[in-house]
Design a protein around this motif. Structure first.
Motif, PDB file in Angstrom:
ATOM      1  N   UNK A 145       2.742   8.641 -15.463  1.00 28.28           N
ATOM      2  CA  UNK A 145       4.012   9.177 -15.951  1.00 28.28           C
ATOM      3  C   UNK A 145       4.946   9.598 -14.831  1.00 28.28           C
ATOM      4  N   UNK A 146       4.628   9.231 -13.590  1.00 27.35           N
ATOM      5  CA  UNK A 146       5.433   9.685 -12.457  1.00 27.35           C
ATOM      6  C   UNK A 146       6.865   9.154 -12.553  1.00 27.35           C
ATOM      7  N   UNK A 147       7.869  10.016 -12.370  1.00 29.10           N
ATOM      8  CA  UNK A 147       9.257   9.570 -12.492  1.00 29.10           C
ATOM      9  C   UNK A 147       9.798   8.851 -11.260  1.00 29.10           C
ATOM     10  N   UNK A 148       9.057   8.865 -10.154  1.00 27.37           N
ATOM     11  CA  UNK A 148       9.552   8.281  -8.906  1.00 27.37           C
ATOM     12  C   UNK A 148       8.926   6.915  -8.645  1.00 27.37           C
ATOM     13  N   UNK A 149       7.602   6.848  -8.623  1.00 26.05           N
ATOM     14  CA  UNK A 149       6.905   5.602  -8.329  1.00 26.05           C
ATOM     15  C   UNK A 149       6.668   4.794  -9.597  1.00 26.05           C
ATOM     16  N   UNK A 150       6.527   3.483  -9.444  1.00 17.58           N
ATOM     17  CA  UNK A 150       6.173   2.646 -10.583  1.00 17.58           C
ATOM     18  C   UNK A 150       4.763   2.980 -11.031  1.00 17.58           C
ATOM     19  N   UNK A 151       4.442   2.652 -12.283  1.00 18.76           N
ATOM     20  CA  UNK A 151       3.148   3.013 -12.845  1.00 18.76           C
ATOM     21  C   UNK A 151       1.992   2.430 -12.034  1.00 18.76           C
ATOM     22  N   UNK A 152       2.054   1.139 -11.761  1.00 16.44           N
ATOM     23  CA  UNK A 152       0.961   0.495 -11.040  1.00 16.44           C
ATOM     24  C   UNK A 152       0.778   1.057  -9.647  1.00 16.44           C
ATOM     25  N   UNK A 153       1.885   1.240  -8.924  1.00 17.60           N
ATOM     26  CA  UNK A 153       1.812   1.753  -7.560  1.00 17.60           C
ATOM     27  C   UNK A 153       1.282   3.181  -7.547  1.00 17.60           C
ATOM     28  N   UNK A 154       1.726   4.006  -8.502  1.00 18.13           N
ATOM     29  CA  UNK A 154       1.295   5.400  -8.554  1.00 18.13           C
ATOM     30  C   UNK A 154      -0.198   5.501  -8.851  1.00 18.13           C
ATOM     31  N   UNK A 155      -0.666   4.725  -9.835  1.00 16.74           N
ATOM     32  CA  UNK A 155      -2.093   4.747 -10.163  1.00 16.74           C
ATOM     33  C   UNK A 155      -2.940   4.260  -8.994  1.00 16.74           C
ATOM     34  N   UNK A 156      -2.487   3.202  -8.335  1.00 22.08           N
ATOM     35  CA  UNK A 156      -3.236   2.662  -7.197  1.00 22.08           C
ATOM     36  C   UNK A 156      -3.302   3.676  -6.066  1.00 22.08           C
ATOM     37  N   UNK A 157      -2.195   4.366  -5.812  1.00 24.50           N
ATOM     38  CA  UNK A 157      -2.163   5.333  -4.718  1.00 24.50           C
ATOM     39  C   UNK A 157      -3.104   6.509  -4.978  1.00 24.50           C
ATOM     40  N   UNK A 158      -3.072   7.045  -6.197  1.00 26.54           N
ATOM     41  CA  UNK A 158      -3.942   8.179  -6.530  1.00 26.54           C
ATOM     42  C   UNK A 158      -5.403   7.744  -6.556  1.00 26.54           C
TER      43      UNK A 158
ATOM     44  N   UNK B  62       0.855  -1.182   0.000  1.00 24.87           N
ATOM     45  CA  UNK B  62       0.000   0.000   0.000  1.00 24.87           C
ATOM     46  C   UNK B  62       0.893   1.235   0.000  1.00 24.87           C
ATOM     47  N   UNK B  63       1.171   1.738  -1.193  1.00 23.71           N
ATOM     48  CA  UNK B  63       2.096   2.855  -1.339  1.00 23.71           C
ATOM     49  C   UNK B  63       1.377   4.186  -1.137  1.00 23.71           C
ATOM     50  N   UNK B  64       2.094   5.145  -0.580  1.00 24.50           N
ATOM     51  CA  UNK B  64       1.584   6.499  -0.400  1.00 24.50           C
ATOM     52  C   UNK B  64       2.220   7.379  -1.471  1.00 24.50           C
ATOM     53  N   UNK B  65       1.429   8.224  -2.151  1.00 22.13           N
ATOM     54  CA  UNK B  65       2.013   9.100  -3.171  1.00 22.13           C
ATOM     55  C   UNK B  65       3.161   9.935  -2.614  1.00 22.13           C
ATOM     56  N   UNK B  66       4.201  10.067  -3.391  1.00 24.49           N
ATOM     57  CA  UNK B  66       5.377  10.796  -2.945  1.00 24.49           C
ATOM     58  C   UNK B  66       5.577  12.058  -3.767  1.00 24.49           C
ATOM     59  N   UNK B  67       6.166  13.062  -3.139  1.00 25.02           N
ATOM     60  CA  UNK B  67       6.514  14.283  -3.847  1.00 25.02           C
ATOM     61  C   UNK B  67       5.303  14.965  -4.445  1.00 25.02           C
TER      62      UNK B  67
END
Length: 381
Positions: free
Chosen positions: A317-330, A196-201
């Motif tokens: 398109x986030x440069x820090x998080x992986x695509x799947x993790x970033x989409x899931x977090x948002x 369960x990733x939290x959005x960063x930056x």
């Protein structure tokens, strides 16, 4: 050419999922009656579906990174359709509860996967297309609701309705699932991190924008009619028109949003959208005339429409998080606000007034204007 065909495939899946949501909503009274539940009991059934979606978000995000979005989307589209038809067998609570959890899980997972595939196509086409995807989803929900109304008028039972629509959608899926597209899995080092990733930056602020837009949509969906009837004294038929205008404005803006984003860039469009959402909410707060309320609903719809699609594109398109993790977090922030935000607004309405609740929505919408710069990705406007 392959990207163009893939765009059609993704668009079809967005539309299909929207129709399933619309049809489910149209038959809720019948399903509730079959189960013999009151409003509170059926509310728990609906909460089970929402819980299934939330469980799916982090799990499917990791699978997208490992396997690829296109393959996951194809599997989930078929499975979601099968389980949706299977809902017709839920004639008792012990059968329906696990079914709705499974359907909620698949809907949540498919939502993330199809956004990920859509983002890949968007990047391959080198132009915005995400807003039109979400516009087709909203259009599909309207079509599903209209078909549901027609099925009820024709006297079709829930099983007959769901099976017939499932067969029609299966034919539509058969034409798009064979379209070739290979998604590149994320590198192993980028797939590391908590489930369960939290959005960063900057992505954290993108998630907040999605949350605010979803809260505004949930506020109009659940409380605008009640506000107009109980606090402004309008008739129920007049109040229903406000939501219809809001929904129509959402669809129109989402279908037109890609061209606006391509011409002006995501940041200016998001800033103007935030202002529009705030102005529309203020019109609901200060309005005493039905025409002003209706205009506020339209402007709120225009303002909220493209924020969530923009957030999905930015997450992919986030440069820090992986695509799947970033989409899931948002998505967790956005859908969490849509599902749990309206009850909070209801508490505010009880403690103070619904006018105050919409005032809070207006203030929060201004944050979209202030946070819009977080949508910018290096190399893009």
């Amino acid at each position: 050419m392959q990207a163009v065909k893939a765009r059609r495939a993704v668009a079809t899946i967005f539309f299909l999922l929207g129709t399933l949501i619309g049809i489910w909503a149209s038959r809720i009274p019948d399903i509730k009656a079959v189960l013999g539940l009151d409003e509170a009991g059926f509310g728990l059934v609906l909460l089970t579906m929402a819980f299934g979606a939330f469980v799916a978000f982090p799990i499917i995000g990791r699978q997208i990174d490992r396997v690829g979005a296109a393959r996951i989307t194809r599997w989930l589209a078929v499975l979601t359709l099968i389980l949706f038809v299977g809902l017709a067998a839920g004639t008792s609570v012990p059968v329906m509860v696990p079914l709705v959890f499974a359907v909620g899980f698949c809907i949540g997972a498919l939502d993330i996967a199809m956004n990920a595939w859509g983002a890949e196509v968007e990047q391959a086409l080198h132009k915005p297309v995400m807003s039109s995807y979400h516009g087709l989803y909203s259009l599909g929900a309207g079509v599903g609701a209209a078909v549901g109304a027609g099925a009820i008028r024709l006297g079709l039972s829930v099983p007959q309705h769901f099976v017939l629509w499932g067969l029609l959608m299966a034919i539509m899926l058969a034409f798009v699932l064979h379209i070739p597209w290979t998604s590149e899995p994320q590198a192993p080092e980028k797939r590391k991190g908590p489930l369960l990733a939290i959005p960063k930056g900057a992505l954290f602020f993108v998630g907040i924008m999605a949350l605010i837009a979803a809260l505004g949509e949930g506020a109009v969906t659940d409380w605008a009619a009640v506000y107009q009837i109980e606090e402004l004294g309008f008739g129920s038929s007049q109040a229903a028109i406000g939501f219809a205008l809001f929904s129509g404005a959402m669809v129109v803006m989402r279908l037109a949003g890609d061209q606006l984003i391509a011409r002006f860039g995501p940041v200016p469009v998001a800033r103007l959208s935030g202002l529009a959402a705030a102005i529309g909410a203020v019109m609901l707060v200060i309005g005493t005339d039905i025409w002003l309320i209706w205009a506020g609903c339209v402007i709120m719809g225009l303002g909220n429409a493209v924020i969530f699609p923009l957030a999905m594109s930015r997450a992919a398109a986030d440069p820090v998080m992986s695509k799947g993790a970033a989409l899931a977090a948002v998505a967790t922030l956005g859908y969490g606000a849509f599902l749990f935000g309206p009850p909070v607004l209801g508490f505010i309405g009880t403690a103070v007034s619904l006018r105050a609740a919409f005032g809070l929505v207006a203030v929060l919408a201004l944050l979209i204007f202030l946070l819009a710069g977080a949508l910018k990705v290096e190399g893009r406007r």
